[in-house]
Design a protein around this motif. Sequence first.
Motif: not given
Length: 179
Positions: A32-39, A79-95
């Motif tokens: 399902g849709p999520h952002c990865d919390p790691n680096a 966070a290391l970029s002080n928000g200059i970069y943001r994590s991206c929302l992604h998901r993976a669908a089945v078919n």
Amino acid sequence: MLYREFFEDAVSIMRTNLYPTCQEPNLSLGTGPHCDPNALTILHQDLVGGLDVFVDNKWHKVRPVLGALVINIGDVFAALSNGIYRSCLHRAAVNSHKERRSLVFFMCPRADKVVKPAEELVRKSEGGTRKFPDFTWSDLLEFTQNHYRVNETTLENFTDWFLSADRSNFKPTHFKTSH
Ligand SMILES: O=C(O)CCC(=O)C(=O)O
Ligand SMILES: [Fe+2]
């Protein structure tokens, strides 16, 4: 900060995903849709396709390219970029016609390292001030594993939780309902 020290001796996570075929793909979430919390996340997908990324209010297919890896920015990087970069929302669908496999390496900092942006990046970021408090990867992991499902507002909600007097009573106040 020396980034080598930040990641040295860390425990990173590797995950293999198998998405079986599904006769009703629209009724199934896959991942399902999520952002990865790691680096950073390094993702290898086979040629079946199914990974989507949410950009400009729309889901876009990340078409598999033979031999190419997908690199995702996670919340620690944001966070290391002080928000200059943001994590991206992604998901993976089945078919319904072909099973899919992906192999994912989640690069994490050492659990006790303090996540703090370089001064230069704070100056360059919007408003020139710190967006998030100093925290450790283990703080963020505790939050995402016990209090909150990871999405585009993880860092804002984490900040509220982290600075609150009573962490056991957390209710998120930042929401995004665009997808
Ligand atoms: O299988 C994919 O393409 C994505 C998997 C993913 O986002 C994850 O495991 O965090
Ligand atoms: Fe992911």
